[in-house]
Design a protein around this motif. Structure first.
Motif, PDB file in Angstrom:
ATOM      1  N   ARG A 157       0.875  -1.296   0.011  1.00  0.00           N
ATOM      2  CA  ARG A 157       0.083   0.143  -0.199  1.00  0.00           C
ATOM      3  C   ARG A 157       0.822   1.104  -0.011  1.00  0.00           C
ATOM      4  O   ARG A 157       0.211   2.453   0.243  1.00  0.00           O
ATOM      5  CB  ARG A 157      -1.010   0.010   1.379  1.00  0.00           C
ATOM      6  CG  ARG A 157      -1.803  -0.973   1.178  1.00  0.00           C
ATOM      7  CD  ARG A 157      -2.968  -1.171   2.110  1.00  0.00           C
ATOM      8  NE  ARG A 157      -4.139  -2.081   1.873  1.00  0.00           N
ATOM      9  CZ  ARG A 157      -5.138  -2.227   2.249  1.00  0.00           C
ATOM     10  NH1 ARG A 157      -5.416  -1.297   3.538  1.00  0.00           N
ATOM     11  NH2 ARG A 157      -6.235  -2.866   2.375  1.00  0.00           N
ATOM     12  N   SER A 158       1.949   1.340   0.002  1.00  0.00           N
ATOM     13  CA  SER A 158       2.881   2.331   0.135  1.00  0.00           C
ATOM     14  C   SER A 158       2.941   2.975  -1.308  1.00  0.00           C
ATOM     15  O   SER A 158       2.596   2.230  -2.407  1.00  0.00           O
ATOM     16  CB  SER A 158       4.545   2.026   0.295  1.00  0.00           C
ATOM     17  OG  SER A 158       4.168   1.175   1.606  1.00  0.00           O
ATOM     18  N   ASP A 159       3.463   4.338  -1.385  1.00  0.00           N
ATOM     19  CA  ASP A 159       3.495   5.100  -2.753  1.00  0.00           C
ATOM     20  C   ASP A 159       4.944   4.842  -3.177  1.00  0.00           C
ATOM     21  O   ASP A 159       5.102   4.798  -4.659  1.00  0.00           O
ATOM     22  CB  ASP A 159       3.080   6.487  -2.668  1.00  0.00           C
ATOM     23  CG  ASP A 159       1.695   6.702  -2.108  1.00  0.00           C
ATOM     24  OD1 ASP A 159       0.855   5.888  -2.441  1.00  0.00           O
ATOM     25  OD2 ASP A 159       1.491   7.491  -1.371  1.00  0.00           O
ATOM     26  N   VAL A 160       6.002   4.843  -2.721  1.00  0.00           N
ATOM     27  CA  VAL A 160       7.108   4.914  -2.917  1.00  0.00           C
ATOM     28  C   VAL A 160       8.223   3.981  -2.037  1.00  0.00           C
ATOM     29  O   VAL A 160       8.051   3.862  -0.815  1.00  0.00           O
ATOM     30  CB  VAL A 160       7.872   6.283  -2.648  1.00  0.00           C
ATOM     31  CG1 VAL A 160       9.537   6.428  -3.122  1.00  0.00           C
ATOM     32  CG2 VAL A 160       7.195   7.434  -3.590  1.00  0.00           C
ATOM     33  N   PHE A 161       8.704   3.234  -2.773  1.00  0.00           N
ATOM     34  CA  PHE A 161       9.893   2.213  -2.010  1.00  0.00           C
ATOM     35  C   PHE A 161      11.070   2.918  -2.089  1.00  0.00           C
ATOM     36  O   PHE A 161      11.709   2.976  -2.975  1.00  0.00           O
ATOM     37  CB  PHE A 161       9.852   1.004  -2.960  1.00  0.00           C
ATOM     38  CG  PHE A 161       8.566   0.399  -3.515  1.00  0.00           C
ATOM     39  CD1 PHE A 161       7.734  -0.225  -2.343  1.00  0.00           C
ATOM     40  CD2 PHE A 161       8.136   0.591  -4.702  1.00  0.00           C
ATOM     41  CE1 PHE A 161       6.460  -0.754  -3.065  1.00  0.00           C
ATOM     42  CE2 PHE A 161       7.046   0.342  -5.240  1.00  0.00           C
ATOM     43  CZ  PHE A 161       6.113  -0.584  -4.310  1.00  0.00           C
ATOM     44  N   VAL A 162      11.910   2.713  -0.809  1.00  0.00           N
ATOM     45  CA  VAL A 162      13.166   3.162  -0.605  1.00  0.00           C
ATOM     46  C   VAL A 162      13.954   1.730  -0.326  1.00  0.00           C
ATOM     47  O   VAL A 162      13.538   1.167   1.065  1.00  0.00           O
ATOM     48  CB  VAL A 162      13.523   3.964   0.265  1.00  0.00           C
ATOM     49  CG1 VAL A 162      15.078   4.354   0.685  1.00  0.00           C
ATOM     50  CG2 VAL A 162      12.784   5.539  -0.198  1.00  0.00           C
ATOM     51  N   VAL A 189       8.928   5.318  -8.928  1.00  0.00           N
ATOM     52  CA  VAL A 189       8.712   5.535  -7.421  1.00  0.00           C
ATOM     53  C   VAL A 189       9.448   4.665  -6.531  1.00  0.00           C
ATOM     54  O   VAL A 189       9.052   3.893  -5.544  1.00  0.00           O
ATOM     55  CB  VAL A 189       7.019   5.043  -7.153  1.00  0.00           C
ATOM     56  CG1 VAL A 189       6.028   6.130  -7.789  1.00  0.00           C
ATOM     57  CG2 VAL A 189       6.738   3.829  -7.910  1.00  0.00           C
ATOM     58  N   MET A 190      10.709   4.499  -7.065  1.00  0.00           N
ATOM     59  CA  MET A 190      11.671   3.725  -6.232  1.00  0.00           C
ATOM     60  C   MET A 190      13.078   4.455  -5.971  1.00  0.00           C
ATOM     61  O   MET A 190      13.440   5.218  -7.023  1.00  0.00           O
ATOM     62  CB  MET A 190      11.885   2.286  -6.850  1.00  0.00           C
ATOM     63  CG  MET A 190      10.878   1.465  -6.906  1.00  0.00           C
ATOM     64  SD  MET A 190      11.065  -0.213  -7.038  1.00  0.00           S
ATOM     65  CE  MET A 190      11.680  -0.159  -8.617  1.00  0.00           C
ATOM     66  N   MET A 191      13.588   4.291  -5.118  1.00  0.00           N
ATOM     67  CA  MET A 191      14.891   4.650  -4.627  1.00  0.00           C
ATOM     68  C   MET A 191      15.997   3.531  -4.207  1.00  0.00           C
ATOM     69  O   MET A 191      15.419   2.661  -3.591  1.00  0.00           O
ATOM     70  CB  MET A 191      15.044   5.615  -3.638  1.00  0.00           C
ATOM     71  CG  MET A 191      14.513   7.020  -4.179  1.00  0.00           C
ATOM     72  SD  MET A 191      13.985   8.228  -2.855  1.00  0.00           S
ATOM     73  CE  MET A 191      15.904   8.350  -2.165  1.00  0.00           C
ATOM     74  N   VAL A 192      17.186   3.583  -4.534  1.00  0.00           N
ATOM     75  CA  VAL A 192      17.939   2.398  -4.079  1.00  0.00           C
ATOM     76  C   VAL A 192      19.206   3.037  -3.153  1.00  0.00           C
ATOM     77  O   VAL A 192      19.956   3.919  -3.462  1.00  0.00           O
ATOM     78  CB  VAL A 192      18.590   1.587  -5.183  1.00  0.00           C
ATOM     79  CG1 VAL A 192      19.509   0.441  -4.576  1.00  0.00           C
ATOM     80  CG2 VAL A 192      17.419   0.996  -5.982  1.00  0.00           C
TER      81      VAL A 192
END
Ligand SMILES: Nc1nc2c(ncn2[C@@H]2O[C@H](COP(=O)(O)OP(=O)(O)OP(=O)(O)O)[C@@H](O)[C@H]2O)c(=O)[nH]1
Ligand SMILES: [Mg+2]
Length: 310
Positions: A157-162, A189-192
């Motif tokens: 249910r999250s908008d953005v994944f880090v 919508v992702m960051m690493v």
């Protein structure tokens, strides 16, 4: 069913796509009774639920293996100690949210099922994070089943994944095979993050690992990412992560982009299934089904219409 092009705003286009997927599932009937159709139904329901709570908030979750430093990074971003950090593994078992700004987030957090809530002002030097709901998750590779379930439930249910990883675990199958390989439509919508860079002693070692991680993520099909190197313990590189999160929050479109990504993934997987079953293309129902799936997936359908007319 009457296929039509979306002419409205982007938000209409999201709900319109969800309607297309819903119609495809209904039209497809027997052909689509499968795990993909059931998953698609869940996506449609989620799009409608999240969109009903839209507002201006962006939910950003820190996800990763146990001990990667999610809680330490979370506390750094918050500016003081909210989440427990420990050498004991695993440490975090319940998701914790930090909420910046005045907009009421109660309904959103209830929907996310996150009960540990820490409110922060978005005044002064915090104004760049106004609207952010930052979540520290339990470990997704936990030996505790409940931790994995909690992490997956909130991630869904999250908008953005880090994705927070470290020099020891950055190549783990859990991250690449179970998550990133399934997220081919979610690049925006992702960051690493490669945390614990202070533990890499060889000269050039950090850059080498970052290159390696970047290549692995690209091979997963997840996209071309800048890898943020941090030492959450020492506060190194955290401001870059904070700035990147602030930019995503300021755009105010991550919720929509995440949901569009989910709809595309679902529709694309059903399209490949329909292709495999080779339903006769002259069949009216199948034609409608294919059109709906393509529209949900964002694949142009104009050519099909032209071909039909000629
Ligand atoms: N050397 C070093 N240690 C770190 C860093 N970040 C976190 N740690 C340490 O790593 C351990 C685990 O940190 P946590 O923040 O609890 O890790 P976590 O990802 O939240 O772990 P779980 O809650 O079990 O999933 C702690 O002892 C931290 O002090 C870092 O950048 N460098
Ligand atoms: Mg933790």
């Amino acid at each position: 069913m009457s296929p039509r092009r979306s002419t409205g705003s982007r938000s209409e286009s999201l709900t319109w796509r969800a309607d297309q997927l819903q119609e495809a599932i209904e039209t497809g009937g027997a052909e689509l009774i499968s795990d993909a159709a059931i998953a698609g139904q869940r996506v449609v329901a989620k799009v409608r639920e999240r969109w009903a709570l839209k507002g201006g908030r962006t939910v950003v979750s820190l996800a990763g293996a146990t001990g990667s430093g999610k809680s330490t990074l979370f506390n750094q971003l918050v500016g003081h100690t909210v989440a427990d950090i420990s050498a004991r593994r695993p440490t975090t078992s319940r998701a914790t949210a930090a909420i910046w700004g005045d907009e009421d987030a109660t309904d959103l957090l209830n929907w996310l099922g996150v009960n540990q809530r820490h409110h922060l002002s978005a005044d002064g030097d915090q104004s760049d994070l106004d609207g952010l709901v930052l979540i520290d998750l339990p470990d997704f590779d936990s030996r505790e089943l409940a931790n994995r379930v909690e992490a997956d439930r909130v991630l869904e249910r999250s908008d953005v994944f880090v994705w927070v990883t470290d020099p020891q675990k950055y190549a783990d199958a859990r991250l690449h095979e179970d998550y990133l390989s399934a997220l081919k439509e979610h690049e925006t919508v992702m960051m690493v993050v490669l945390n614990q860079i202070d533990r890499v002693s060889e000269e050039g070692g950090v850059e080498g690992i970052k290159d390696d991680l970047k290549a692995l993520v690209a091979a997963d099909g997840a996209g071309d990412f800048t890898i943020y190197g941090t030492s959450a313990r020492m506060g190194l590189g955290v401001s870059d992560v904070r700035q990147a999160i602030g930019s995503v929050v300021a755009e105010r479109n991550a919720a929509e982009n995440r949901l569009v990504g989910d709809l595309r993934t679902s529709a694309t997987s059903m399209l490949s299934m329909v292709g495999e079953t080779e339903i006769a293309s002259s069949d009216v129902v199948s034609d409608d089904l294919l059109t709906a799936l393509k529209q949900a997936a964002g694949v142009p359908v104009v050519l099909d219409a032209v071909q039909r007319n000629t």
